[in-house]
Structures are given as C-alpha cells and as structure tokens.
Design an enzyme around this catalytic site. Structure first.
Site, mmCIF file in Angstrom:
data_model
loop_
_atom_site.group_PDB
_atom_site.id
_atom_site.type_symbol
_atom_site.label_atom_id
_atom_site.label_comp_id
_atom_site.label_asym_id
_atom_site.label_seq_id
_atom_site.Cartn_x
_atom_site.Cartn_y
_atom_site.Cartn_z
ATOM 1 N N ARG A 261 -41.657 -48.162 -6.492
ATOM 2 C CA ARG A 261 -40.847 -47.432 -7.348
ATOM 3 C C ARG A 261 -41.421 -46.853 -8.052
ATOM 4 O O ARG A 261 -42.095 -47.178 -9.191
ATOM 5 C CB ARG A 261 -39.646 -48.381 -7.217
ATOM 6 C CG ARG A 261 -39.556 -49.253 -6.722
ATOM 7 C CD ARG A 261 -38.145 -50.706 -6.452
ATOM 8 N NE ARG A 261 -37.277 -50.165 -7.455
ATOM 9 C CZ ARG A 261 -36.737 -50.353 -7.356
ATOM 10 N NH1 ARG A 261 -36.474 -52.329 -7.641
ATOM 11 N NH2 ARG A 261 -34.953 -50.761 -8.153
ATOM 12 N N ARG B 280 -48.998 -44.955 13.383
ATOM 13 C CA ARG B 280 -47.682 -46.360 13.128
ATOM 14 C C ARG B 280 -46.564 -46.045 13.413
ATOM 15 O O ARG B 280 -45.785 -45.086 12.608
ATOM 16 C CB ARG B 280 -48.037 -47.402 11.903
ATOM 17 C CG ARG B 280 -49.160 -48.087 11.988
ATOM 18 C CD ARG B 280 -49.675 -48.911 10.388
ATOM 19 N NE ARG B 280 -47.965 -49.624 10.294
ATOM 20 C CZ ARG B 280 -47.480 -49.772 9.309
ATOM 21 N NH1 ARG B 280 -48.010 -48.572 9.045
ATOM 22 N NH2 ARG B 280 -46.476 -50.010 9.036
ATOM 23 N N LYS C 221 -52.097 -40.052 0.901
ATOM 24 C CA LYS C 221 -53.314 -40.797 1.940
ATOM 25 C C LYS C 221 -54.741 -40.470 2.798
ATOM 26 O O LYS C 221 -54.489 -40.040 3.052
ATOM 27 C CB LYS C 221 -52.350 -40.517 3.481
ATOM 28 C CG LYS C 221 -52.562 -42.038 4.540
ATOM 29 C CD LYS C 221 -51.554 -42.675 5.156
ATOM 30 C CE LYS C 221 -51.774 -42.890 6.416
ATOM 31 N NZ LYS C 221 -50.863 -43.821 6.849
HETATM 32 C C1 BTN Z 1 -51.077 -44.677 11.328
HETATM 33 O O1 BTN Z 1 -50.015 -44.288 11.324
HETATM 34 O O2 BTN Z 1 -51.154 -44.806 9.861
HETATM 35 C C2 BTN Z 1 -52.440 -44.958 12.045
HETATM 36 C C3 BTN Z 1 -53.018 -43.858 12.020
HETATM 37 C C4 BTN Z 1 -54.225 -43.959 13.303
HETATM 38 C C5 BTN Z 1 -54.686 -42.977 14.116
HETATM 39 C C6 BTN Z 1 -56.281 -42.886 14.666
HETATM 40 S S1 BTN Z 1 -56.340 -41.785 15.596
HETATM 41 C C7 BTN Z 1 -57.925 -43.131 16.201
HETATM 42 C C8 BTN Z 1 -56.690 -43.971 16.960
HETATM 43 N N1 BTN Z 1 -55.857 -42.824 18.617
HETATM 44 C C9 BTN Z 1 -54.696 -41.972 18.592
HETATM 45 O O3 BTN Z 1 -53.983 -42.444 18.535
HETATM 46 N N2 BTN Z 1 -54.520 -42.755 17.157
HETATM 47 C C10 BTN Z 1 -55.349 -43.658 15.775
#
Ligand code: BTN
Length: 342
Positions: free
Chosen positions: A332, A130, A196
C-alpha cells in the site's frame, strides 16, 4: 522439435573440449580426426552443427580450427561443464522452442523420467505463470528452466517448497551478479527496485498421502531490454542486464541455480521451510510493510510480520495475527510515493 542433450552432442562436445584446451589457439582437423577416430568430413559436419548453435569457430586451411566465441545460450555444452551437482541437471534437455518447459517436463515425468531431469528452452510459445497467467518468453535473452523432483513426502508439505526455491534462486542470483540487490516478494517472486525479475511456478501431481512428482519451473529476465517488452510489462518488469548494466551469462546462471537447488532440496525435505525463514525474511520486499492481499475478491489489509513455517504470509491486521496461504499481495503505497512501490 528434438531436444538437444549431452548425448546428441557427444562428438560436438569432444571437439569443443579440444578447441577449449587450445585456449584461443588453432587445432588441426587432422588431430581431431585421429583422436576421435572419425573422418574429416564428419569433423566438418560437427563443426557446422556447432556453428548453427551459435559457436563462432573459424577455420584456416593451414592451421585448422579455433574457437572465437561461444554463445550466451544455456546449451548442455555450456551448462554441464559448470555443474558440480551429483544428479540435479545432469539429465539436461535443451529445446530451441517449446510451448512450456513445465508442460514438457510433466509429460516426461508421466513416462517415468527420474528425479533431477531438467528442461531448458530458448523460447516458450505458451509460457505459464502463477494464477493462470502467461509468462512472456521471447528467444535469445532469458532463462526458462524446469526441474523434476520426486520427494517422498505427503502432498501437504509441498506448497512451502516454492518458497525454498525462491531462496535458491536468490542465492544463485547473488553468486552471478553480486552487485545487484534482489528482493523476494511473497510467495516466490524476485524483484529489483519494485519491478519483477523472476517467477517460480511449481506444478505437482500427487495422491492423498504421497507426491508423485513436482515440476519446478523458473523464469528469469536475464538480458532483455525494456524496449523489447510489450507495453503492458514495461513498467512492471526488469532484467538483470538492465540492473547490472552489462550482459549476464545465461549458462552461468542456469548452472548456479541448479547448484543452489541441489543444496536447498535435501535440506527442505529434511527440515521443511524453517531453515530458510531468516534468509527469506531478510531479503523480503514485504517485511514490515503495509499490504493489501486480494483474497477471494475480499481484500485483506495488514502489516507483514513474517512468513510461517508452512510458507504462509503472516499479517498483523486489526490487532490480530492472520496467516495468508495464497493470493496476490500489493504494497500500500501512500499517494505521494505512488509509482515507486511493488
Ligand atoms: C510467475 O507467474 O511468477 C511464475 C512464472 C514461471 C515461469 C516459468 S518459465 C519456465 C517454466 N515454464 C513455464 O511455462 N513456466 C515456468
């Protein structure tokens, strides 16, 4: 590189069926030849292909072949037998390597591929996260999966879907590793103990009043160990294997996720996010906590009181309620507890 599909592995799947039915016993090459009406050399070629995919198939001249072990890889030959969904995931493409499963599937969507098509890769050389970030995607350990959907809905409805996908992923994780407590962090990250575990990236193509397609991309850290992570991620990421203290089946997780998505998708199309709100709030990492949201370089502080039916984060801030629609949220943490938060 060509995708591996149920079709491209037709004969291999038939041979695996024989070997699995024998439950660790031997199956003679002659029996396979006669049943599949192919030559002994052809059987040998398919066995060699299966071995290259990671199947440990032992051969003895007198007794034939037996399946010693199957790879912990989300291959169609491993995922499809576990699927009970109608169409979601049946059109499954497995890629040993790709830049990004989301990008690959969006290209298929542009060529008119039908809803439900799913792409899984073992390695992504340009995994996308993201907010323009990258997604660390080494081979052999994790799940990188994208699903194509074509909801008949206006595009304004789409943003809340990624939160419903978070609920589906949470349910799938609970099915596969019920002993591990996973939390959802708005908008749609999954966390274990402040680190995460998984992320969701939904890409959309639409026009003013209708969605052409959604590509739902999901990345889960399944079996990687902390020492294999780049130093910058070591304190922030966690895998299921580290949390559960045992290796986790990638095919079982992929199948559970497709099943749960198949249940969540029609419900979200009909009723929106509302039916999922109690579940999302119950498992929320943020509910009731004081947070800071980075919003267009201007941080907003407040206490999280819930999630709106649009998928926004509801904050109580200086005596008034605010709905945050996008942004990065930080818990926080008081100084004394620094390092323990998300
Ligand atoms: C995030 O930033 O939390 C989202 C991560 C999403 C990763 C997945 S892996 C499969 C799909 N292909 C990608 O290039 N991204 C998503």
């Amino acid at each position: 590189m060509d995708a591996i599909t149920a079709n491209s592995l037709g004969r291999e799947t038939d041979i695996l069926d024989f070997l699995r039915l024998a439950r660790g016993g031997h199956v003679s090459g002659q029996v396979i030849c006669e049943a599949l009406k192919i030559s002994r050399t052809a059987v040998w070629h398919h066995i060699r292909h299966l071995r290259r995919l990671g199947y440990d198939i032992q051969a003895s001249t007198r007794r034939g072949y037996y399946l010693h072990s199957s790879p912990n890889a989300p291959l169609p030959t491993e995922v499809l037998p576990l699927l009970r969904t109608g169409s979601l995931g049946r059109d499954l493409l497995y890629l040993p390597r790709v830049d990004s499963t989301n990008r690959y599937l969006a290209a298929l969507a542009e060529q008119g591929r039908a809803e439900g098509c799913t792409v899984i890769a073992d390695l992504q050389s340009g995994g996308r996260g993201r907010l323009g970030r990258s997604w660390f995607s080494p081979p052999g350990v994790n799940l990188y999966l994208s699903v194509l959907l074509r909801p008949s809905l206006p595009p304004q409805r789409a943003p809340s879907f990624s939160l419903a996908v978070g609920a589906a992923l949470h349910r799938a994780l609970h099915r596969v590793v019920p002993e591990v407590k996973v939390a959802v962090k708005w908008p749609n990250d999954l966390f274990i103990g402040g680190r995460k575990l998984a992320g969701i990236l939904c890409d959309m193509k639409s026009e003013a009043d209708r969605v052409h397609y959604l590509v739902v991309g999901i990345g889960v850290n399944v079996n990687g160990m902390r020492r294999q992570l780049p130093p910058s991620l070591r304190a922030r990421a966690v895998s299921l294997r580290e949390a559960a203290r045992h290796p986790v089946s990638r095919p079982a997780l992929a199948a559970a996720l497709l099943q749960e998505l198949a249940a969540v998708y029609p419900e979200w199309c009909r009723h929106g996010l509302k039916p999922f709100l109690p579940e999302l709030e119950r498992h929320s990492l943020l509910q009731g906590r004081e947070v800071t949201v980075d919003l267009h370089r201007e941080p907003v502080h407040g206490r999280v009181v819930g999630i709106s039916s649009h998928g926004g984060l509801l904050l109580e801030s200086h005596g008034r309620r605010r709905e945050i629609l996008s942004g990065d949220v930080h818990v926080r943490v008081p100084h004394a507890a620094a390092g323990a938060g998300a």
